[in-house]
Scaffold this motif. Structure first.
Motif, mmCIF file in Angstrom:
data_model
loop_
_atom_site.group_PDB
_atom_site.id
_atom_site.type_symbol
_atom_site.label_atom_id
_atom_site.label_comp_id
_atom_site.label_asym_id
_atom_site.label_seq_id
_atom_site.Cartn_x
_atom_site.Cartn_y
_atom_site.Cartn_z
ATOM 1 N N ALA A 25 -29.554 -27.133 6.961
ATOM 2 C CA ALA A 25 -29.253 -25.722 7.215
ATOM 3 C C ALA A 25 -30.509 -25.048 7.764
ATOM 4 O O ALA A 25 -31.593 -25.185 7.190
ATOM 5 C CB ALA A 25 -28.800 -25.041 5.932
ATOM 6 N N ARG A 26 -30.327 -24.360 8.871
ATOM 7 C CA ARG A 26 -31.443 -23.603 9.477
ATOM 8 C C ARG A 26 -31.439 -22.216 8.837
ATOM 9 O O ARG A 26 -30.468 -21.489 8.927
ATOM 10 C CB ARG A 26 -31.217 -23.518 10.982
ATOM 11 N N ILE A 27 -32.540 -21.908 8.149
ATOM 12 C CA ILE A 27 -32.571 -20.644 7.408
ATOM 13 C C ILE A 27 -33.697 -19.732 7.919
ATOM 14 O O ILE A 27 -34.653 -20.199 8.523
ATOM 15 C CB ILE A 27 -32.749 -20.873 5.888
ATOM 16 N N ASN A 28 -33.558 -18.469 7.645
ATOM 17 C CA ASN A 28 -34.591 -17.499 7.997
ATOM 18 C C ASN A 28 -35.657 -17.520 6.901
ATOM 19 O O ASN A 28 -35.350 -17.290 5.722
ATOM 20 C CB ASN A 28 -33.937 -16.118 8.125
ATOM 21 N N LEU A 29 -36.880 -17.827 7.307
ATOM 22 C CA LEU A 29 -37.970 -18.004 6.336
ATOM 23 C C LEU A 29 -38.147 -16.766 5.443
ATOM 24 O O LEU A 29 -38.258 -16.871 4.222
ATOM 25 C CB LEU A 29 -39.270 -18.278 7.097
ATOM 26 N N PHE A 30 -38.151 -15.591 6.058
ATOM 27 C CA PHE A 30 -38.351 -14.348 5.299
ATOM 28 C C PHE A 30 -37.240 -14.149 4.275
ATOM 29 O O PHE A 30 -37.492 -13.913 3.086
ATOM 30 C CB PHE A 30 -38.405 -13.165 6.287
ATOM 31 N N GLU A 31 -35.989 -14.268 4.729
ATOM 32 C CA GLU A 31 -34.851 -14.023 3.832
ATOM 33 C C GLU A 31 -34.816 -15.036 2.698
ATOM 34 O O GLU A 31 -34.572 -14.701 1.545
ATOM 35 C CB GLU A 31 -33.526 -14.060 4.606
ATOM 36 N N CYS A 32 -35.057 -16.301 3.043
ATOM 37 C CA CYS A 32 -34.988 -17.352 2.028
ATOM 38 C C CYS A 32 -36.159 -17.200 1.046
ATOM 39 O O CYS A 32 -36.019 -17.470 -0.151
ATOM 40 C CB CYS A 32 -35.033 -18.704 2.727
ATOM 41 N N ASN A 33 -37.280 -16.730 1.561
ATOM 42 C CA ASN A 33 -38.440 -16.519 0.692
ATOM 43 C C ASN A 33 -38.168 -15.410 -0.324
ATOM 44 O O ASN A 33 -38.352 -15.595 -1.523
ATOM 45 C CB ASN A 33 -39.664 -16.172 1.544
ATOM 46 N N TYR A 59 -22.971 -27.266 5.343
ATOM 47 C CA TYR A 59 -23.622 -26.515 4.266
ATOM 48 C C TYR A 59 -22.576 -25.834 3.374
ATOM 49 O O TYR A 59 -21.650 -25.187 3.861
ATOM 50 C CB TYR A 59 -24.566 -25.479 4.891
ATOM 51 N N LYS A 60 -22.723 -25.992 2.064
ATOM 52 C CA LYS A 60 -21.703 -25.447 1.157
ATOM 53 C C LYS A 60 -22.275 -24.401 0.203
ATOM 54 O O LYS A 60 -21.758 -24.166 -0.885
ATOM 55 C CB LYS A 60 -21.083 -26.582 0.340
ATOM 56 N N GLY A 61 -23.375 -23.790 0.586
ATOM 57 C CA GLY A 61 -23.913 -22.698 -0.223
ATOM 58 C C GLY A 61 -24.962 -23.157 -1.224
ATOM 59 O O GLY A 61 -25.046 -24.336 -1.575
ATOM 60 N N SER A 62 -25.759 -22.209 -1.700
ATOM 61 C CA SER A 62 -26.837 -22.491 -2.660
ATOM 62 C C SER A 62 -26.748 -21.574 -3.866
ATOM 63 O O SER A 62 -27.755 -21.275 -4.507
ATOM 64 C CB SER A 62 -28.200 -22.277 -1.988
ATOM 65 N N ALA A 63 -25.568 -21.075 -4.160
ATOM 66 C CA ALA A 63 -25.384 -20.144 -5.292
ATOM 67 C C ALA A 63 -26.330 -18.955 -5.170
ATOM 68 O O ALA A 63 -26.882 -18.477 -6.171
ATOM 69 C CB ALA A 63 -25.579 -20.881 -6.623
ATOM 70 N N HIS A 120 -26.712 -21.631 15.837
ATOM 71 C CA HIS A 120 -27.059 -22.877 15.124
ATOM 72 C C HIS A 120 -26.565 -22.877 13.678
ATOM 73 O O HIS A 120 -27.327 -23.214 12.754
ATOM 74 C CB HIS A 120 -28.582 -23.099 15.120
ATOM 75 N N LEU A 121 -25.347 -22.490 13.479
ATOM 76 C CA LEU A 121 -24.835 -22.468 12.097
ATOM 77 C C LEU A 121 -24.567 -23.895 11.621
ATOM 78 O O LEU A 121 -24.121 -24.740 12.393
ATOM 79 C CB LEU A 121 -23.563 -21.630 12.022
ATOM 80 N N PRO A 122 -24.850 -24.193 10.363
ATOM 81 C CA PRO A 122 -24.667 -25.568 9.875
ATOM 82 C C PRO A 122 -23.178 -25.926 9.733
ATOM 83 O O PRO A 122 -22.342 -25.055 9.505
ATOM 84 C CB PRO A 122 -25.335 -25.526 8.504
ATOM 85 N N GLN A 123 -22.899 -27.219 9.852
ATOM 86 C CA GLN A 123 -21.509 -27.672 9.755
ATOM 87 C C GLN A 123 -21.122 -27.994 8.315
ATOM 88 O O GLN A 123 -20.014 -27.759 7.891
ATOM 89 C CB GLN A 123 -21.287 -28.931 10.615
ATOM 90 N N ALA A 139 -12.840 -13.960 -1.588
ATOM 91 C CA ALA A 139 -13.224 -15.260 -1.042
ATOM 92 C C ALA A 139 -14.752 -15.339 -1.021
ATOM 93 O O ALA A 139 -15.423 -14.482 -1.594
ATOM 94 C CB ALA A 139 -12.653 -15.408 0.357
ATOM 95 N N PHE A 140 -15.288 -16.358 -0.350
ATOM 96 C CA PHE A 140 -16.748 -16.529 -0.352
ATOM 97 C C PHE A 140 -17.284 -16.697 1.062
ATOM 98 O O PHE A 140 -16.531 -16.931 2.007
ATOM 99 C CB PHE A 140 -17.125 -17.761 -1.180
ATOM 100 N N THR A 141 -18.588 -16.562 1.174
ATOM 101 C CA THR A 141 -19.249 -16.873 2.439
ATOM 102 C C THR A 141 -20.555 -17.608 2.126
ATOM 103 O O THR A 141 -21.275 -17.236 1.190
ATOM 104 C CB THR A 141 -19.527 -15.605 3.277
ATOM 105 N N ASP A 142 -20.828 -18.678 2.902
ATOM 106 C CA ASP A 142 -22.082 -19.415 2.736
ATOM 107 C C ASP A 142 -23.087 -18.817 3.701
ATOM 108 O O ASP A 142 -23.393 -19.366 4.755
ATOM 109 C CB ASP A 142 -21.845 -20.908 2.978
ATOM 110 N N SER A 143 -23.581 -17.674 3.313
ATOM 111 C CA SER A 143 -24.277 -16.809 4.265
ATOM 112 C C SER A 143 -25.783 -17.006 4.354
ATOM 113 O O SER A 143 -26.425 -16.349 5.162
ATOM 114 C CB SER A 143 -23.973 -15.357 3.897
ATOM 115 N N LEU A 144 -26.353 -17.912 3.542
ATOM 116 C CA LEU A 144 -27.820 -18.036 3.581
ATOM 117 C C LEU A 144 -28.304 -18.310 5.006
ATOM 118 O O LEU A 144 -29.307 -17.762 5.441
ATOM 119 C CB LEU A 144 -28.291 -19.147 2.630
ATOM 120 N N SER A 145 -27.553 -19.150 5.724
ATOM 121 C CA SER A 145 -27.998 -19.474 7.089
ATOM 122 C C SER A 145 -27.614 -18.383 8.093
ATOM 123 O O SER A 145 -27.977 -18.456 9.260
ATOM 124 C CB SER A 145 -27.422 -20.811 7.521
#
Ligand code: DMJ
Length: 579
Positions: free
Chosen positions: A133-141, A93-97, A88-91, A73-79
């Motif tokens: 989607a609220r994301i972690n700046l470091f991880e997303c960077n 958000y469907k992932g960013s590949a 504060h998980l997004p409702q 299966a999958f997880t939309d884990s960026l957030s």
């Protein structure tokens, strides 16, 4: 003219002095081709591992963020990255590949240009960051921005021609859009960025002002590269301002803490080490120096590095210490620390790197993989952090050490890491994390860094053809960025041709790779081997000034490429073809 009898006498004399000459050359040749065949075999195995992880992601999870290999299966884990309390998980958000973005540079290194091109065009047409989607700046960077910037550079590299005419910088446009969405996070009284930002709405009201040292000190490579590519200086300026502010908060011992408040620039956690919450801060100082050629980064790195070695190091181990007093706080090995020997290779401190690497590998062997936390003072596992989420750090250091020494032992280490990964973490639907290294119970998560780092460094350990005639450094997430002289304000010492004794032309310098050159910037340090001020940090002179030797122990480390010298059959220290 020399008489035949005289020639014969000389040959006999030569054979008397060097009785093993022909035998040694022949056996060295044999072992060379044996090693080459072995490396080929092992690299093919890693290729299979990568595709097992990648294909399963593409089959069961794409275009979501990460694969759940046990349930397919999958997880939309960026957030969720860095969001331990899952707040504060997004409702919607469907992932960013995410795992596809993380795979792009690995696909290039594996030579799969078709799949790379497919990925580039899919992202060009479908990816958007206009998401709530609220994301972690470091991880997303490091994962998303770094993945896109690196892939854009690879896609437009004129020597590669990986993507045909229809590519019109779409990945760079996406990266620029993402970079702009990062900027509100830097709008603080100190310039230190919030750890969290909503991609659509900016920083949330009442957002936490707590962040980590790595969180605000490891942005300069990706954001700097983005500025250089787009011509918009705001990204690099924001990252640089944050880094300078962070550095100004160091103690008189040149130590930093682990967590801090971005609103007032006060430390929250004064204890720190080289692991979680700090690690990539150190890595980015030296890599920023290599990438942008600024002396400022080298000066920061040099002071920080000396402080780490002085206050955290205990033999081969690194404990934590209070930044104010330098007194040891926690005696723990964390698996993230295993990146450190890789950084030491870049700076040329090979002996120290080798020593620590052996200890990490000892712990890996003890459990079969590297546990997240190990209590050095009790020689036992941490009671709760017994997991292994497919982390790359040990194989990353193994790769750097092999590059620096060409010692086949590191290949054996890599082989055993590869075998453990296949034995314990491979399942039908991909590679699963380990929840508990004592039971090898699995967890349903294939982290994206398994594709961007773990498989990549393993592969490069056995097949480094991607690096030949190329000058790349790797971001902390394993994404390659080219070392370009046009990005340099001033070339690091190691790249200035006049500093090289054997590099004769500019052309050769351009073609040498950052890895093969080891980047040994000049230093004023004495590492205990009698280096002169201004000499390369790794230089260990041969024991005798006339370079004569009886065995390898009499030889030092070459100052220009940081490789160990060995004793030739004729009794001279040098670097020989089959070292
Ligand atoms: C990666 O995301 C990066 O290497 C980061 O710097 C810390 N470690 C993880 C993988 O362990």
């Amino acid at each position: 003219m020399m008489l035949p009898s005289k020639i014969l006498t000389w040959v006999l004399l030569f054979l008397l002095i060097f009785p093993n000459f022909f035998h040694l050359s022949h056996s060295k040749l044999e072992s060379y081709s044996y090693l080459a065949a072995k490396r080929k075999r092992l690299s093919e195995k890693v290729r299979k591992m990568f595709y097992h992880a990648y294909d399963n992601y593409m089959m069961y999870a794409f275009p979501h963020d990460e694969l759940k290999p046990l349930t397919k299966a999958f997880t939309d884990s960026l957030s969720e990255l860095g969001n331990l309390k899952l707040e504060h998980l997004p409702q919607k958000y469907k992932g960013s590949a995410l795992s596809l973005i993380e795979s792009l540079s690995s696909l290039v290194i594996l030579g799969n240009h078709t799949e790379f091109e497919k990925g580039v065009f899919w992202l060009s047409e479908n990816l958007t960051f206009d998401v709530d989607a609220r994301i972690n700046l470091f991880e997303c960077n490091i994962r998303v921005l770094g993945g896109l910037v690196s892939a854009h550079i690879l896609a437009t590299d004129s020597t590669n021609r990986l993507v045909q005419g229809t590519y019109k910088n779409q990945l760079l446009d996406l990266a620029e859009d993402l970079g702009r969405r990062f900027l509100p996070a830097f709008d603080t009284p100190t310039g230190l960025p919030y750890a969290w930002v909503n991609l659509k709405y900016g920083v949330m009201e009442n957002e936490t002002t707590e962040t980590s040292t790595s969180g605000c000190g490891s942005l300069i490579l990706e954001m700097g590269a983005l500025s250089r590519l787009t011509g918009d200086p705001r990204f690099e300026s924001a990252a640089l301002r944050a880094l300078r502010k962070l550095w100004s908060m160091r103690s008189s011992l040149n130590l930093l803490g682990t967590t801090l408040d971005v609103a007032n620039g006060e430390w929250i956690e004064h204890s720190s080490g080289i692991g979680a919450g700090v690690d990539s801060f150190y890595e980015y100082l030296i890599k920023a120096h290599i990438l942008f050629g600024r002396e400022e980064f080298w000066r920061m790195f040099q002071s920080a590095y000396v402080a780490v070695q002085k206050y955290f190091r205990h033999g081969p181990w690194y404990h934590e210490a209070d930044m104010r007093t330098g007194k040891a706080t926690y005696w723990q090995l964390t698996s993230l620390q295993a990146f450190w020997p890789g950084v030491q290779v870049l700076v040329g401190d090979i002996a120290a790197a080798n020593m620590s690497h052996r200890e990490f590998y000892y712990v890996w062997n003890k459990y079969g993989v590297l546990p997240e936390r190990y209590l050095l003072d009790h020689q036992m596992l941490h009671p709760t952090e017994k997991y292994y989420p497919l982390r790359p750090e040990l194989v990353e250091s193994t790769f750097y050490l092999y590059q620096a020494t060409k010692d086949p032992w590191y290949m054996e280490v890599g082989q055993s890491i590869m075998e453990s990964l296949n034995l314990y973490t491979k399942v039908e639907g991909g590679f699963a994390s380990i929840r508990d290294v004592t039971t090898m119970e699995l967890e349903d998560h294939q982290h994206s860094f398994f594709l961007s780092e773990t498989c990549k460094y393993l592969y490069l350990l056995f097949d480094d053809s991607f690096l030949v005639n190329r000058n790349y450094i790797f971001t902390t997430e394993g994404h390659p960025l080219p070392v370009l002289s046009s990005w340099h304000e001033r070339l690091p010492e190691a790249y200035i041709p006049s500093n090289w004794t054997y590099v004769k032309s500019e052309e050769q310098v351009k073609q040498a790779s950052a890895m093969s050159m080891r980047v040994c910037p000049a230093t004023s340090l004495d590492h205990g081997h009698g280096q002169q001020p201004g000499e390369s940090a790794c230089h260990i002179p041969d024991s005798r000034a006339d370079h004569r030797c009886f065995n390898d122990e009499d030889c030092g480390v070459d100052s220009s490429n940081c490789r160990r010298r060995s004793c030739s059959m004729a009794g001279y220290c040098g670097q020989w073809l089959f070292m």
